[in-house]
Design a protein around this motif. Structure first.
Motif, PDB file in Angstrom:
ATOM      1  N   TRP A 151       0.827  -1.211   0.000  1.00  0.00           N
ATOM      2  CA  TRP A 151       0.000   0.000   0.000  1.00  0.00           C
ATOM      3  C   TRP A 151       0.862   1.262   0.000  1.00  0.00           C
ATOM      4  N   TRP A 152       1.963   1.232   0.763  1.00  0.00           N
ATOM      5  CA  TRP A 152       2.874   2.379   0.758  1.00  0.00           C
ATOM      6  C   TRP A 152       3.404   2.647  -0.639  1.00  0.00           C
ATOM      7  N   ARG A 153       3.812   1.576  -1.333  1.00  0.00           N
ATOM      8  CA  ARG A 153       4.323   1.740  -2.696  1.00  0.00           C
ATOM      9  C   ARG A 153       3.239   2.298  -3.614  1.00  0.00           C
ATOM     10  N   GLU A 154       2.007   1.853  -3.397  1.00  0.00           N
ATOM     11  CA  GLU A 154       0.900   2.325  -4.227  1.00  0.00           C
ATOM     12  C   GLU A 154       0.614   3.799  -3.971  1.00  0.00           C
ATOM     13  N   THR A 155       0.576   4.203  -2.697  1.00  0.00           N
ATOM     14  CA  THR A 155       0.291   5.602  -2.385  1.00  0.00           C
ATOM     15  C   THR A 155       1.419   6.517  -2.824  1.00  0.00           C
TER      16      THR A 155
END
Length: 238
Positions: A151-155
């Motif tokens: 999720w961090w990579r996506e955000t």
């Protein structure tokens, strides 16, 4: 022969029935088929505000939660629209309350430091949040920590929701639901870490007297149960 086909459920209705009966693949297919529609409906209602993704994820989670209660399964799409509209209205009410609270606390005086101070404050807040999330993540299970990293990579714009879903081996709709659940558990862990760092709660001090300080599932449940019901540890109702 034609009379045997009278009243036969359509493929879409059969999919809803299978999902209601606990078929996880059917749930995944059903939600994946509604993601684009929900995004468009929420996006238009919120004029593509930054909160759209959060509202969409909460809407999809609510759809999965309430799926067993759907009675008119041949009207599944109108039901999805109704759920989506309720989540949008709830978000707008919460937003108005937050804005009113902020306006109440704001003093009508110009800031002599201007935008520079605002940027510095924002950067400091973001850095504090990053540190807090890092500490809180220690309370998550391995699967949630893996999902948090995705999720961090996506955000950060490094990956897409489709790539996150592929990494999880599920459809985009179910990936959104899992991300939202992880974020809920992360929020609880952040509340715990803030309460532990702040101190000042006699009940929390007594509760943790026998704790060795290492995060584990048992203590996560105990501390979460306490912070949810303690106004001192959760003063804002987070």
């Amino acid at each position: 022969m034609p009379s045997m086909l009278i009243g036969r459920p359509s493929p879409a209705t059969e999919l809803v029935l299978a999902a209601q009966n606990g078929d996880r693949q059917a749930v995944d297919r059903l939600i994946a088929g509604e993601v684009a529609h929900v995004y468009r409906r929420v996006g238009r209602a919120l004029r593509w505000h930054a909160d759209v993704d959060d509202v969409v994820q909460e809407t999809l989670l609510q759809i999965v939660r309430c799926l067993p209660s759907v009675r008119e399964i041949d009207r599944f799409r109108p039901w999805v629209c109704a759920v989506t509209d309720r989540q949008v209205q709830r978000h707008l009410r919460d937003l108005r309350r937050r804005q009113h609270r902020q306006e109440t606390l704001t003093v009508d005086q110009p800031d002599p430091a201007g935008d520079f101070t605002d940027r510095a404050d924002t950067e400091e807040l973001l850095e504090r949040q990053r540190r807090e999330i890092t500490v809180a993540a220690r309370w998550l299970d391995d699967d949630d920590r893996h999902l948090l990293a995705l999720w961090w990579r996506e955000t950060a714009g490094r990956t897409t929701r489709a790539e996150t879903a592929a990494a999880l081996g599920v459809g985009a709709g179910l990936a959104a639901v899992r991300v939202n659940r992880m974020r809920t558990r992360l929020a609880s862990a952040r509340t715990m870490t803030r309460a532990l760092d702040a101190g000042g709660c006699d009940q929390l001090t007594g509760l943790t007297r026998s704790w060795d300080g290492r995060p584990c599932a048992i203590w996560r449940k105990r501390l979460t149960r306490h912070t949810r019901g303690c106004l001192r540890c959760t003063p804002t109702g987070d």
